[in-house]
Design a protein around this motif. Structure first.
Motif, PDB file in Angstrom:
ATOM      1  N   LEU A   1       9.962  11.572   0.144  1.00 43.13           N
ATOM      2  CA  LEU A   1       9.459  10.497   0.313  1.00 43.13           C
ATOM      3  C   LEU A   1      10.486   9.159   0.300  1.00 43.13           C
ATOM      4  N   LYS A   2       9.961   8.134   0.853  1.00 51.73           N
ATOM      5  CA  LYS A   2      10.901   6.868   0.747  1.00 51.73           C
ATOM      6  C   LYS A   2      10.029   5.634   0.213  1.00 51.73           C
ATOM      7  N   PRO A   3      10.852   4.550  -0.027  1.00 49.90           N
ATOM      8  CA  PRO A   3      10.007   3.396  -0.878  1.00 49.90           C
ATOM      9  C   PRO A   3       9.048   3.216  -0.027  1.00 49.90           C
ATOM     10  N   GLY A   4       7.807   2.715  -0.646  1.00 39.98           N
ATOM     11  CA  GLY A   4       6.549   2.277  -0.124  1.00 39.98           C
ATOM     12  C   GLY A   4       5.613   3.478   0.482  1.00 39.98           C
ATOM     13  N   ASP A   5       5.866   4.771   0.363  1.00 37.39           N
ATOM     14  CA  ASP A   5       5.169   5.893   0.557  1.00 37.39           C
ATOM     15  C   ASP A   5       4.197   6.061  -0.280  1.00 37.39           C
ATOM     16  N   ALA A   6       4.441   6.104  -1.514  1.00 37.71           N
ATOM     17  CA  ALA A   6       3.390   6.470  -2.723  1.00 37.71           C
ATOM     18  C   ALA A   6       3.501   5.559  -3.777  1.00 37.71           C
ATOM     19  N   LYS A   7       2.447   5.626  -4.662  1.00 38.60           N
ATOM     20  CA  LYS A   7       2.205   4.918  -5.810  1.00 38.60           C
ATOM     21  C   LYS A   7       2.806   6.056  -6.991  1.00 38.60           C
TER      22      LYS A   7
ATOM     23  N   ILE B   1       0.919  -1.247  -0.155  1.00 38.18           N
ATOM     24  CA  ILE B   1       0.063  -0.091   0.022  1.00 38.18           C
ATOM     25  C   ILE B   1       0.860   1.486  -0.155  1.00 38.18           C
ATOM     26  N   ALA B   2       0.295   2.287  -0.251  1.00 39.27           N
ATOM     27  CA  ALA B   2       0.929   3.708  -0.199  1.00 39.27           C
ATOM     28  C   ALA B   2       0.973   4.132   1.199  1.00 39.27           C
ATOM     29  N   ALA B   3       2.020   3.979   1.966  1.00 40.71           N
ATOM     30  CA  ALA B   3       1.957   4.481   3.321  1.00 40.71           C
ATOM     31  C   ALA B   3       1.436   5.989   3.632  1.00 40.71           C
ATOM     32  N   ARG B   4       1.589   6.661   2.747  1.00 40.41           N
ATOM     33  CA  ARG B   4       1.580   8.121   2.944  1.00 40.41           C
ATOM     34  C   ARG B   4       0.161   8.369   2.256  1.00 40.41           C
ATOM     35  N   GLY B   5      -0.371   7.396   1.420  1.00 43.71           N
ATOM     36  CA  GLY B   5      -1.808   7.685   0.619  1.00 43.71           C
ATOM     37  C   GLY B   5      -1.586   8.361  -0.306  1.00 43.71           C
ATOM     38  N   LEU B   6      -0.430   8.654  -1.087  1.00 38.72           N
ATOM     39  CA  LEU B   6      -0.094   9.473  -2.205  1.00 38.72           C
ATOM     40  C   LEU B   6       0.094   8.664  -3.442  1.00 38.72           C
ATOM     41  N   ALA B   7      -0.644   8.977  -4.425  1.00 36.10           N
ATOM     42  CA  ALA B   7      -0.186   8.618  -5.815  1.00 36.10           C
ATOM     43  C   ALA B   7       0.593   9.950  -6.681  1.00 36.10           C
ATOM     44  N   VAL B   8       1.137   9.575  -7.451  1.00 33.52           N
ATOM     45  CA  VAL B   8       2.002  10.819  -8.164  1.00 33.52           C
ATOM     46  C   VAL B   8       1.944  10.309  -9.427  1.00 33.52           C
TER      47      VAL B   8
END
Length: 167
Positions: free
Chosen positions: A50-56, A27-34
């Motif tokens: 961000l770091k790996p896992g934070d965003a899609k 999942i996107a740990a910080r709820g972000l899609a870029v």
């Protein structure tokens, strides 16, 4: 047997020795899609802290919100923890430097002899106008939540700064 990919396969062996992402949740740990461009000058994680896992991270030519991008966002929202979206094209983008898809088709045909007219490249030399259009596509997509926070910005490849685009 040597291949055109030997350098990459060797680099992967080094990467494997230092690999530390095992067990990272999908999942996107910080709820972000870029949504950003495929341009190699763009480092989405670093530039946004961000770091790996934070965003899609969704990348394509020109950072355009295509039907496939919308399909991916629907999956990201409902299955992968995304609850906000940033669309982030960049300065000096080749897809924003031409007037139309026809111009790209002509360039490729003239320089390489390849007929690309079966493809839609989504070029637009009004980059901010295209960005605003793409933001509206997300905001009004019937399968995405009506209250999904969506923002647009342009990344400057010469300074690293992102500038928000006003609605």
């Amino acid at each position: 047997m040597s291949t055109a990919f030997d350098d990459l396969l060797a680099a992967n062996e080094d990467y494997v020795r230092e690999f530390r992402l095992a067990g990272l949740a999908p999942i996107a740990a910080r709820g972000l899609a870029v949504v950003t461009c495929m341009d190699s000058r763009i480092e989405p994680l670093d530039m946004l802290g961000l770091k790996p896992g934070d965003a899609k991270i969704l990348r394509n030519a020109g950072a355009r919100v295509t039907d496939d991008t919308l399909r991916t966002l629907v999956l990201a929202v409902y299955l992968l923890g995304v609850d906000r979206v940033m669309v982030l094209p960049h300065t000096k983008c080749r897809m924003a430097s031409v007037s139309s898809d026809n111009e790209v088709h002509e360039i490729i045909a003239e320089e390489y002899g390849v007929d690309t007219r079966s493809l839609e490249f989504h070029t637009n030399n009004d980059q901010v106008g295209a960005l605003r259009h793409d933001l509206e596509r997300i905001r009004h997509h019937p399968l995405l939540p009506a209250d999904l926070p969506v923002i647009g910005a342009v990344y400057d490849v010469d300074t690293g700064r992102i500038s928000l685009v006003e609605e």
